[in-house]
Design a protein around this motif. Structure first.
Motif, PDB file in Angstrom:
ATOM      1  N   TYR A 147     -33.527 -10.719 -26.459  1.00  0.00           N
ATOM      2  CA  TYR A 147     -33.106  -9.800 -25.393  1.00  0.00           C
ATOM      3  C   TYR A 147     -31.769  -9.107 -25.664  1.00  0.00           C
ATOM      4  N   GLU A 148     -31.190  -9.262 -26.846  1.00  0.00           N
ATOM      5  CA  GLU A 148     -29.846  -8.760 -27.095  1.00  0.00           C
ATOM      6  C   GLU A 148     -29.722  -7.238 -27.060  1.00  0.00           C
ATOM      7  N   THR A 149     -30.801  -6.516 -27.277  1.00  0.00           N
ATOM      8  CA  THR A 149     -30.696  -5.053 -27.291  1.00  0.00           C
ATOM      9  C   THR A 149     -30.825  -4.423 -25.900  1.00  0.00           C
ATOM     10  N   TYR A 150     -31.151  -5.225 -24.915  1.00  0.00           N
ATOM     11  CA  TYR A 150     -31.324  -4.698 -23.560  1.00  0.00           C
ATOM     12  C   TYR A 150     -29.983  -4.547 -22.850  1.00  0.00           C
ATOM     13  N   SER A 151     -29.889  -3.505 -22.048  1.00  0.00           N
ATOM     14  CA  SER A 151     -28.696  -3.330 -21.225  1.00  0.00           C
ATOM     15  C   SER A 151     -28.705  -4.366 -20.109  1.00  0.00           C
ATOM     16  N   ASP A 167     -19.971 -21.197 -21.314  1.00  0.00           N
ATOM     17  CA  ASP A 167     -20.760 -21.352 -22.534  1.00  0.00           C
ATOM     18  C   ASP A 167     -21.756 -20.228 -22.819  1.00  0.00           C
ATOM     19  N   ARG A 168     -21.919 -19.301 -21.879  1.00  0.00           N
ATOM     20  CA  ARG A 168     -22.842 -18.188 -22.105  1.00  0.00           C
ATOM     21  C   ARG A 168     -22.230 -16.898 -21.568  1.00  0.00           C
ATOM     22  N   THR A 169     -22.631 -15.806 -22.187  1.00  0.00           N
ATOM     23  CA  THR A 169     -22.241 -14.493 -21.680  1.00  0.00           C
ATOM     24  C   THR A 169     -23.167 -14.141 -20.514  1.00  0.00           C
ATOM     25  N   PRO A 170     -22.826 -13.121 -19.732  1.00  0.00           N
ATOM     26  CA  PRO A 170     -23.747 -12.709 -18.662  1.00  0.00           C
ATOM     27  C   PRO A 170     -25.149 -12.365 -19.187  1.00  0.00           C
ATOM     28  N   ALA A 171     -25.216 -11.681 -20.314  1.00  0.00           N
ATOM     29  CA  ALA A 171     -26.527 -11.336 -20.880  1.00  0.00           C
ATOM     30  C   ALA A 171     -27.279 -12.577 -21.340  1.00  0.00           C
ATOM     31  N   GLU A 198     -31.264  -3.343 -17.617  1.00  0.00           N
ATOM     32  CA  GLU A 198     -32.627  -3.660 -18.070  1.00  0.00           C
ATOM     33  C   GLU A 198     -32.924  -5.153 -17.960  1.00  0.00           C
ATOM     34  N   LEU A 199     -31.936  -5.978 -18.300  1.00  0.00           N
ATOM     35  CA  LEU A 199     -32.127  -7.422 -18.174  1.00  0.00           C
ATOM     36  C   LEU A 199     -32.361  -7.815 -16.720  1.00  0.00           C
ATOM     37  N   ARG A 200     -31.598  -7.213 -15.822  1.00  0.00           N
ATOM     38  CA  ARG A 200     -31.775  -7.522 -14.399  1.00  0.00           C
ATOM     39  C   ARG A 200     -33.146  -7.068 -13.904  1.00  0.00           C
ATOM     40  N   THR A 201     -33.593  -5.915 -14.367  1.00  0.00           N
ATOM     41  CA  THR A 201     -34.930  -5.434 -13.985  1.00  0.00           C
ATOM     42  C   THR A 201     -35.994  -6.379 -14.514  1.00  0.00           C
ATOM     43  N   ARG A 202     -35.857  -6.797 -15.763  1.00  0.00           N
ATOM     44  CA  ARG A 202     -36.817  -7.741 -16.340  1.00  0.00           C
ATOM     45  C   ARG A 202     -36.784  -9.080 -15.598  1.00  0.00           C
ATOM     46  N   PHE A 203     -35.593  -9.498 -15.200  1.00  0.00           N
ATOM     47  CA  PHE A 203     -35.462 -10.747 -14.462  1.00  0.00           C
ATOM     48  C   PHE A 203     -36.158 -10.633 -13.105  1.00  0.00           C
ATOM     49  N   ALA A 215     -27.374 -11.241  -7.276  1.00  0.00           N
ATOM     50  CA  ALA A 215     -26.265 -10.576  -6.577  1.00  0.00           C
ATOM     51  C   ALA A 215     -24.936 -10.762  -7.306  1.00  0.00           C
ATOM     52  N   GLU A 216     -24.779 -11.862  -8.007  1.00  0.00           N
ATOM     53  CA  GLU A 216     -23.537 -12.092  -8.758  1.00  0.00           C
ATOM     54  C   GLU A 216     -23.338 -11.034  -9.839  1.00  0.00           C
ATOM     55  N   TYR A 217     -24.412 -10.428 -10.292  1.00  0.00           N
ATOM     56  CA  TYR A 217     -24.326  -9.423 -11.350  1.00  0.00           C
ATOM     57  C   TYR A 217     -23.903  -8.049 -10.830  1.00  0.00           C
ATOM     58  N   ASP A 218     -23.882  -7.860  -9.528  1.00  0.00           N
ATOM     59  CA  ASP A 218     -23.485  -6.562  -8.972  1.00  0.00           C
ATOM     60  C   ASP A 218     -22.088  -6.148  -9.411  1.00  0.00           C
ATOM     61  N   GLU A 219     -21.229  -7.096  -9.658  1.00  0.00           N
ATOM     62  CA  GLU A 219     -19.830  -6.818  -9.992  1.00  0.00           C
ATOM     63  C   GLU A 219     -19.542  -6.845 -11.489  1.00  0.00           C
ATOM     64  N   ILE A 220     -20.555  -7.019 -12.306  1.00  0.00           N
ATOM     65  CA  ILE A 220     -20.332  -7.110 -13.752  1.00  0.00           C
ATOM     66  C   ILE A 220     -20.661  -5.770 -14.401  1.00  0.00           C
ATOM     67  N   ALA A 221     -19.696  -5.251 -15.127  1.00  0.00           N
ATOM     68  CA  ALA A 221     -19.860  -3.964 -15.804  1.00  0.00           C
ATOM     69  C   ALA A 221     -20.775  -4.110 -17.022  1.00  0.00           C
ATOM     70  N   GLU A 222     -21.499  -3.068 -17.301  1.00  0.00           N
ATOM     71  CA  GLU A 222     -22.372  -3.039 -18.477  1.00  0.00           C
ATOM     72  C   GLU A 222     -21.588  -3.390 -19.738  1.00  0.00           C
ATOM     73  N   SER A 223     -20.383  -2.884 -19.845  1.00  0.00           N
ATOM     74  CA  SER A 223     -19.564  -3.115 -21.038  1.00  0.00           C
ATOM     75  C   SER A 223     -19.159  -4.579 -21.208  1.00  0.00           C
ATOM     76  N   ASP A 224     -19.351  -5.388 -20.166  1.00  0.00           N
ATOM     77  CA  ASP A 224     -18.977  -6.802 -20.226  1.00  0.00           C
ATOM     78  C   ASP A 224     -20.167  -7.742 -20.426  1.00  0.00           C
ATOM     79  N   LYS A 225     -21.349  -7.202 -20.601  1.00  0.00           N
ATOM     80  CA  LYS A 225     -22.543  -8.057 -20.642  1.00  0.00           C
ATOM     81  C   LYS A 225     -22.500  -9.089 -21.756  1.00  0.00           C
ATOM     82  N   ASP A 226     -21.848  -8.775 -22.868  1.00  0.00           N
ATOM     83  CA  ASP A 226     -21.783  -9.694 -24.003  1.00  0.00           C
ATOM     84  C   ASP A 226     -20.402 -10.316 -24.184  1.00  0.00           C
ATOM     85  N   LEU A 227     -19.577 -10.197 -23.173  1.00  0.00           N
ATOM     86  CA  LEU A 227     -18.212 -10.724 -23.258  1.00  0.00           C
ATOM     87  C   LEU A 227     -18.228 -12.246 -23.139  1.00  0.00           C
TER      88      LEU A 227
END
Length: 174
Positions: free
Chosen positions: A96-100, A43-47, A103-108, A25-37
């Motif tokens: 997993y770096e090439t996944y949106s 210490d880790r990006t959302p992705a 897609e990461l959330r679906t895989r999770f 649920a925490e990922y609901d507010e994170i934009a795709e463009s920010d996944k690697d921010l």
């Protein structure tokens, strides 16, 4: 009683699923463009957080599969040592770096469902009594349920805090 001590598989799976739902649920507010921010103080990006979870869930199940097939799992994984896990995590991130983010959330979600199905197929004795699997080691305080907890429910909870910290840092920076 510590959070990793469970009296049944139902208690274990309920804890995992509750922690999973909160983290996802925490990922609901994170934009795709920010996944690697990457932000200071996190210490880790959302992705990377999702890649870490995907990597560990698959790794633990690979230990189980290897042992059930008659082999002896290489732990933590072939080519890695317990005191150098950062290298393994970097490989998880690359895998997993090439996944949106979607897609990461679906895989999770799929990995969590597979994880729960695996646990459901185990007996309470396999989960709660130390020594039912060689890969769990010999420490009487580390039955399979504890290994499962520290690689799912526990990090799902701690990474939820990291995602919240990331979102707070992003709000402050932008």
């Amino acid at each position: 009683m510590p959070s990793y001590v469970y009296v049944s598989k139902e208690a274990l799976t309920a804890a995992i699923h509750t922690a999973y739902l909160k983290l996802d649920a925490e990922y609901d507010e994170i934009a795709e463009s920010d996944k690697d921010l990457r932000l200071p103080d996190v210490d880790r990006t959302p992705a990377e957080i999702l890649a870490y979870q995907l990597g560990w869930l698959a790794l633990i199940q690979s230990w189980e599969a290897e042992e059930l097939a008659g082999g002896v799992p290489t732990m933590p994984a072939p080519g890695y040592k317990w005191n150098r896990l950062g290298e393994m995590y970097a490989d998880f991130y690359r895998q997993y770096e090439t996944y949106s983010l979607a897609e990461l959330r679906t895989r999770f979600a799929q990995a969590e469902a597979q994880w729960l199905a695996w646990i459901d197929g185990l007996s309470d004795e396999e989960l709660l009594v130390q020594g039912k699997r060689r890969w769990t080691g010999e420490n009487p305080n580390w039955p399979m349920a504890r290994w499962i907890h520290i690689n799912s429910a526990a990090p799902f909870g701690s990474f939820r805090g990291k995602v919240r910290k990331w979102k707070k840092a992003k709000s402050a920076a932008f």
